[in-house]
Each structure stands twice: as C-alpha cells, then as structure tokens.
Design a protein around this motif. Sequence first.
Motif, PDB file in Angstrom:
ATOM      1  N   GLU A 114     -28.477   6.791 -19.623  1.00  0.00           N
ATOM      2  CA  GLU A 114     -28.978   5.524 -19.534  1.00  0.00           C
ATOM      3  C   GLU A 114     -29.196   5.087 -17.929  1.00  0.00           C
ATOM      4  OE1 GLU A 114     -30.168   3.531 -21.305  1.00  0.00           O
ATOM      5  OE2 GLU A 114     -29.317   4.146 -23.548  1.00  0.00           O
ATOM      6  N   VAL A 115     -28.401   5.639 -17.146  1.00  0.00           N
ATOM      7  CA  VAL A 115     -28.384   5.461 -15.781  1.00  0.00           C
ATOM      8  C   VAL A 115     -29.676   6.173 -15.072  1.00  0.00           C
ATOM      9  CG1 VAL A 115     -27.404   5.764 -13.552  1.00  0.00           C
ATOM     10  CG2 VAL A 115     -26.204   4.828 -15.304  1.00  0.00           C
ATOM     11  N   ASN A 116     -29.799   7.320 -15.508  1.00  0.00           N
ATOM     12  CA  ASN A 116     -30.727   8.197 -15.031  1.00  0.00           C
ATOM     13  C   ASN A 116     -32.186   8.205 -16.030  1.00  0.00           C
ATOM     14  OD1 ASN A 116     -29.420   9.643 -12.636  1.00  0.00           O
ATOM     15  ND2 ASN A 116     -27.933  10.350 -14.546  1.00  0.00           N
ATOM     16  N   ARG A 117     -32.087   7.469 -16.998  1.00  0.00           N
ATOM     17  CA  ARG A 117     -33.070   7.285 -17.959  1.00  0.00           C
ATOM     18  C   ARG A 117     -33.693   8.715 -18.388  1.00  0.00           C
ATOM     19  NH1 ARG A 117     -31.620   3.092 -18.798  1.00  0.00           N
ATOM     20  NH2 ARG A 117     -32.432   1.162 -18.854  1.00  0.00           N
ATOM     21  N   ASN A 118     -32.727   9.643 -18.315  1.00  0.00           N
ATOM     22  CA  ASN A 118     -32.951  11.136 -18.611  1.00  0.00           C
ATOM     23  C   ASN A 118     -32.202  11.511 -20.020  1.00  0.00           C
ATOM     24  OD1 ASN A 118     -32.827  13.842 -18.995  1.00  0.00           O
ATOM     25  ND2 ASN A 118     -33.882  14.026 -17.107  1.00  0.00           N
ATOM     26  N   TYR A 119     -32.560  11.838 -21.197  1.00  0.00           N
ATOM     27  CA  TYR A 119     -31.801  12.118 -22.182  1.00  0.00           C
ATOM     28  C   TYR A 119     -31.412  13.365 -22.678  1.00  0.00           C
ATOM     29  CZ  TYR A 119     -32.883   6.787 -22.276  1.00  0.00           C
ATOM     30  OH  TYR A 119     -33.018   5.697 -21.799  1.00  0.00           O
ATOM     31  N   SER A 120     -31.536  14.178 -21.753  1.00  0.00           N
ATOM     32  CA  SER A 120     -31.091  15.643 -21.940  1.00  0.00           C
ATOM     33  C   SER A 120     -30.025  15.831 -21.513  1.00  0.00           C
ATOM     34  CB  SER A 120     -32.491  16.484 -21.349  1.00  0.00           C
ATOM     35  OG  SER A 120     -33.433  16.674 -22.072  1.00  0.00           O
ATOM     36  N   GLN A 121     -29.106  15.008 -21.392  1.00  0.00           N
ATOM     37  CA  GLN A 121     -27.670  15.182 -20.915  1.00  0.00           C
ATOM     38  C   GLN A 121     -26.929  16.223 -21.657  1.00  0.00           C
ATOM     39  OE1 GLN A 121     -27.354  13.947 -17.854  1.00  0.00           O
ATOM     40  NE2 GLN A 121     -29.180  12.962 -17.839  1.00  0.00           N
ATOM     41  N   VAL A 122     -26.939  16.011 -22.858  1.00  0.00           N
ATOM     42  CA  VAL A 122     -26.334  16.829 -23.824  1.00  0.00           C
ATOM     43  C   VAL A 122     -26.747  18.294 -23.835  1.00  0.00           C
ATOM     44  CG1 VAL A 122     -25.532  17.306 -26.342  1.00  0.00           C
ATOM     45  CG2 VAL A 122     -25.454  15.070 -25.249  1.00  0.00           C
ATOM     46  N   ASP A 123     -28.259  18.209 -23.877  1.00  0.00           N
ATOM     47  CA  ASP A 123     -28.878  19.302 -23.892  1.00  0.00           C
ATOM     48  C   ASP A 123     -28.517  20.414 -22.723  1.00  0.00           C
ATOM     49  OD1 ASP A 123     -30.495  18.350 -25.653  1.00  0.00           O
ATOM     50  OD2 ASP A 123     -32.040  17.844 -24.393  1.00  0.00           O
ATOM     51  N   ARG A 124     -28.043  20.058 -21.595  1.00  0.00           N
ATOM     52  CA  ARG A 124     -27.616  20.671 -20.421  1.00  0.00           C
ATOM     53  C   ARG A 124     -26.310  21.312 -20.869  1.00  0.00           C
ATOM     54  NH1 ARG A 124     -30.224  16.489 -17.939  1.00  0.00           N
ATOM     55  NH2 ARG A 124     -31.915  17.148 -16.478  1.00  0.00           N
ATOM     56  N   PHE A 125     -25.460  20.856 -21.714  1.00  0.00           N
ATOM     57  CA  PHE A 125     -24.148  21.443 -22.041  1.00  0.00           C
ATOM     58  C   PHE A 125     -24.144  22.081 -23.205  1.00  0.00           C
ATOM     59  CE2 PHE A 125     -23.283  18.277 -18.740  1.00  0.00           C
ATOM     60  CZ  PHE A 125     -22.558  18.870 -18.105  1.00  0.00           C
ATOM     61  N   TRP A 126     -25.195  22.116 -24.071  1.00  0.00           N
ATOM     62  CA  TRP A 126     -25.197  22.774 -25.470  1.00  0.00           C
ATOM     63  C   TRP A 126     -24.817  24.176 -25.608  1.00  0.00           C
ATOM     64  CZ3 TRP A 126     -27.124  20.148 -29.920  1.00  0.00           C
ATOM     65  CH2 TRP A 126     -27.381  20.950 -31.030  1.00  0.00           C
ATOM     66  N   SER A 127     -24.965  24.905 -24.456  1.00  0.00           N
ATOM     67  CA  SER A 127     -24.738  26.205 -24.427  1.00  0.00           C
ATOM     68  C   SER A 127     -23.596  26.563 -24.013  1.00  0.00           C
ATOM     69  CB  SER A 127     -25.771  27.187 -23.675  1.00  0.00           C
ATOM     70  OG  SER A 127     -25.896  26.543 -22.469  1.00  0.00           O
ATOM     71  N   ILE A 128     -22.722  25.493 -23.539  1.00  0.00           N
ATOM     72  CA  ILE A 128     -21.334  25.505 -22.826  1.00  0.00           C
ATOM     73  C   ILE A 128     -20.245  25.254 -23.397  1.00  0.00           C
ATOM     74  CG2 ILE A 128     -20.198  25.176 -20.519  1.00  0.00           C
ATOM     75  CD1 ILE A 128     -23.156  24.988 -19.390  1.00  0.00           C
ATOM     76  N   LEU A 129     -20.320  23.889 -24.090  1.00  0.00           N
ATOM     77  CA  LEU A 129     -18.958  23.394 -24.652  1.00  0.00           C
ATOM     78  C   LEU A 129     -18.596  24.069 -25.788  1.00  0.00           C
ATOM     79  CD1 LEU A 129     -19.955  19.590 -24.264  1.00  0.00           C
ATOM     80  CD2 LEU A 129     -18.316  20.737 -22.965  1.00  0.00           C
ATOM     81  N   PRO A 130     -19.438  24.406 -26.961  1.00  0.00           N
ATOM     82  CA  PRO A 130     -18.594  25.235 -27.829  1.00  0.00           C
ATOM     83  C   PRO A 130     -17.745  26.293 -27.556  1.00  0.00           C
ATOM     84  CG  PRO A 130     -21.155  24.734 -28.438  1.00  0.00           C
ATOM     85  CD  PRO A 130     -20.708  24.366 -27.043  1.00  0.00           C
ATOM     86  N   THR A 131     -18.039  27.189 -26.541  1.00  0.00           N
ATOM     87  CA  THR A 131     -17.109  27.949 -26.099  1.00  0.00           C
ATOM     88  C   THR A 131     -16.112  27.487 -25.268  1.00  0.00           C
ATOM     89  OG1 THR A 131     -19.045  29.686 -25.840  1.00  0.00           O
ATOM     90  CG2 THR A 131     -17.196  30.148 -24.586  1.00  0.00           C
ATOM     91  N   ILE A 132     -16.207  26.413 -24.633  1.00  0.00           N
ATOM     92  CA  ILE A 132     -15.156  25.785 -23.959  1.00  0.00           C
ATOM     93  C   ILE A 132     -14.041  25.293 -24.964  1.00  0.00           C
ATOM     94  CG2 ILE A 132     -14.293  23.776 -22.606  1.00  0.00           C
ATOM     95  CD1 ILE A 132     -16.772  24.077 -20.905  1.00  0.00           C
ATOM     96  N   TYR A 133     -14.609  24.728 -26.256  1.00  0.00           N
ATOM     97  CA  TYR A 133     -13.603  24.250 -27.106  1.00  0.00           C
ATOM     98  C   TYR A 133     -12.863  25.491 -27.837  1.00  0.00           C
ATOM     99  CZ  TYR A 133     -15.892  19.791 -26.776  1.00  0.00           C
ATOM    100  OH  TYR A 133     -16.522  18.589 -26.441  1.00  0.00           O
ATOM    101  N   ILE A 134     -13.431  26.568 -28.069  1.00  0.00           N
ATOM    102  CA  ILE A 134     -12.997  27.711 -28.597  1.00  0.00           C
ATOM    103  C   ILE A 134     -12.004  28.410 -27.526  1.00  0.00           C
ATOM    104  CG2 ILE A 134     -13.277  30.050 -29.230  1.00  0.00           C
ATOM    105  CD1 ILE A 134     -15.791  29.189 -30.417  1.00  0.00           C
ATOM    106  N   ILE A 170     -28.063  10.773 -29.899  1.00  0.00           N
ATOM    107  CA  ILE A 170     -28.269  11.627 -28.923  1.00  0.00           C
ATOM    108  C   ILE A 170     -27.067  11.950 -28.011  1.00  0.00           C
ATOM    109  CG2 ILE A 170     -29.539  12.054 -26.661  1.00  0.00           C
ATOM    110  CD1 ILE A 170     -31.644  10.269 -27.722  1.00  0.00           C
ATOM    111  N   SER A 171     -26.462  10.925 -27.546  1.00  0.00           N
ATOM    112  CA  SER A 171     -25.109  11.042 -26.837  1.00  0.00           C
ATOM    113  C   SER A 171     -23.686  11.309 -27.397  1.00  0.00           C
ATOM    114  CB  SER A 171     -24.979   9.881 -25.751  1.00  0.00           C
ATOM    115  OG  SER A 171     -25.864   9.735 -25.153  1.00  0.00           O
ATOM    116  N   PHE A 172     -23.491  10.431 -28.502  1.00  0.00           N
ATOM    117  CA  PHE A 172     -22.003  10.618 -29.227  1.00  0.00           C
ATOM    118  C   PHE A 172     -22.117  11.589 -30.286  1.00  0.00           C
ATOM    119  CE2 PHE A 172     -20.892   6.550 -27.293  1.00  0.00           C
ATOM    120  CZ  PHE A 172     -19.337   6.993 -26.744  1.00  0.00           C
ATOM    121  N   ILE A 173     -23.115  11.671 -31.192  1.00  0.00           N
ATOM    122  CA  ILE A 173     -23.095  12.476 -32.496  1.00  0.00           C
ATOM    123  C   ILE A 173     -23.266  13.870 -31.960  1.00  0.00           C
ATOM    124  CG2 ILE A 173     -24.169  12.973 -34.507  1.00  0.00           C
ATOM    125  CD1 ILE A 173     -24.668  10.087 -35.159  1.00  0.00           C
ATOM    126  N   GLN A 174     -24.280  14.069 -31.089  1.00  0.00           N
ATOM    127  CA  GLN A 174     -24.532  15.469 -30.782  1.00  0.00           C
ATOM    128  C   GLN A 174     -23.094  16.077 -29.891  1.00  0.00           C
ATOM    129  OE1 GLN A 174     -28.776  16.973 -29.983  1.00  0.00           O
ATOM    130  NE2 GLN A 174     -28.419  15.396 -28.740  1.00  0.00           N
TER     131      GLN A 174
END
Length: 362
Positions: A78-98, A168-172
Amino acid sequence: MTLPYAMALPKLGALQECSDFSKTVTPFLPQLYALPRQILDTILNGGSFLKLYMETNPFVSGLGVSIFLGGVFLVAAEVNRNYSQVDRFWSILPTIYIAHFATWARLAGIPSRRIDAALLFSTIWSIRLTYNYWRRGGYSIGHEDMRWEVVRSMLRPWAFHILNWTFISFIQSVLLYMFASPVYVLLLATQFEPELSSADIGFIVMELGLILTEFIADHQQWVFQSAKKEYQTSGQIPAGHKQADLDRGFITSGLWAYSRHPNFAAEQSIWLTLYQWGCFATNTLYNWTIVSPIMLMSVFQGSTWLTERITAGKYPEYSAYQKQVDTFVPKTLKGYKTPVPKFIRTSDLAKKLQEKENKKQK
C-alpha cells in the motif's frame, strides 16, 4: 524421562496419528493466540527467545511468522503502490520455513534426516527459481508483475484494495508457509521411523526431476524471449532461430510444444509430491496438508487464465496453439504444428460471391 520440548509436540500413539489435524495442530492453536504477548513479555523482561522458540509448537511458530509477514507485505504494497511484494519472496520463504522445521528438530534432539532431505531439494528449488526471477528483472526497483496492472484495470479501486488486504498479501503469505506444512508431518513421523528409507530417496529423486523439468522449461522460454527481443531491436535473426517463430511471438518448441505451461505444471507437481511424501510417511491416503496443493492449484488456475488472456490478445496464432496443446498435461506426443493457411481458388471465391449476391437479391 520427560524431554524439554515434550509439551511443544503432540503425544501420539501411532504413526497414522501424525497426520491427524485434531491431534497435531488443534491442541496448539492457543499458543498462536498467546504468541504476540509472549514475544512482548520476552522483550520487556529480557527473557530467552530460544526458550520461547523451543517451547512453542514448530507448526504454530511458523504459522505466526507467515501471518506477521502478511501484515508486512500489506503495508509495503500500500505504501509503495506495488503489489509484487509477495512475488519477491515466493522462491525464498518455503525453504526458510522448511529450514525452521529442520532447526527445531535438531535443537530438540529429533532425528532430522528426512527433514534435511526435504531441505536439500527445497534449497535447490529456491536457488533456481530465485535466479530465474532475478534475471527477468523481478528484483529491480519498482518492478511489478504486469498481471497486477491488468487486475487493477478490471476492478474498482476499493475492490482491488480488498483483494490486496486478503489474497495478495495475507493469503499468499500463509500459502507459502503451507507449502512447507507436509514437513511438519515428516517431523512427527520421524519419531516413529527415524531412518531415511529408500522410498524417501525416491521422493527426493522425483522432486529433483521436477525441478530439472521446470529449469528446462524456464530456460527455453528465456532463450526464446531473449532472441525475440534481439530480433525486434536489431532486425537480425539470432542464430538457431527462425523468423516465422519469432514473428509468431510466443514459444512453441521444446517442452512448450506439448504443454502451454510446462513450468507451471512442474511447479505445482513439486509441492503436490511433497504432500504425497507426507502421506506415504504416515501410511495414510490423505491428510490435512492437502490444503497446500489445492490452494496452489487454485492460484495457478487464476494466474494461468489471466496470463493466457493477455497472450491471446497479443498474438493471433495463440488460439490455434490453445486448441492443439493442453494447458498443463500433454494430450499428444506429436507436438504443436503451425496451422497451414487455407487457400481458396479464384473460381471458388467468385462462386461464393455470386451466391451471396443471389441471396441479397432474393
């Protein structure tokens, strides 16, 4: 002897119970509600975060992090009016959780071979996908997936904001955590079967094969798009490419001759296979972590529909491609063939024009 971490894990009497939501997750949900207060108390009183980490059920603590990150993604979007915030972490977070599950198991003294094996394939998946996202400019300042722009144009501003606050933010964010949820099942199953079996190795081989498939598909797409860009810029046809293919505008060779989205198919299969691994490890046909592949496939259905809508609007031949080639699963081994233009003889054309003229006179 009661171990220090005993209260953080469910008391199970059989292997199959490791996949029972009512026994492995439900009893620990109160910890999720209490976690913010406990973190605050730990900060104010100078307590031990390691002690809090180990006394909290590992599934609950990971879920708490994903919800917190959902809030971070929401504010950043909302601050940046850019909605690809989750996209940038899509390839990283699952491995961090594992890695979180692997770390917790090691600190708790639980055999972690299976979890380490899952972490191995996930790390390779992360490196490959992160590199692919980077070379496409995903991490450049201001970059946003063009699909969000299309979605914004389709919705009223208030409706798009609601979409961001929810999906976009929470469910993803929670979805990325749920990718790793079968590893929690593996962690629990390890208490009954601690050794890495030949079946476990088989699942790892399948995962690596799917990652390789996704790599090949993405690389073929990258090579084609790079050649097309060069052709459009310089007017020269790059070596190894045909003008007709570049003029078409989209790739139809390699894996793309048999599936319109072979990379999407492999991506979904990677996490579906991890879910099946959890089922196999607990001797069950299904378990509650099926929510992960179901959510992922739902996301890809919407994403694929939007992607194809954009592509079909750009390239006239795409409709013919859609008729011949299936979305994900190949329906033939023949591959895509460019339709041959239909030629009408002059005499036939004159005959048709005369028939139309006669109909008008009647």
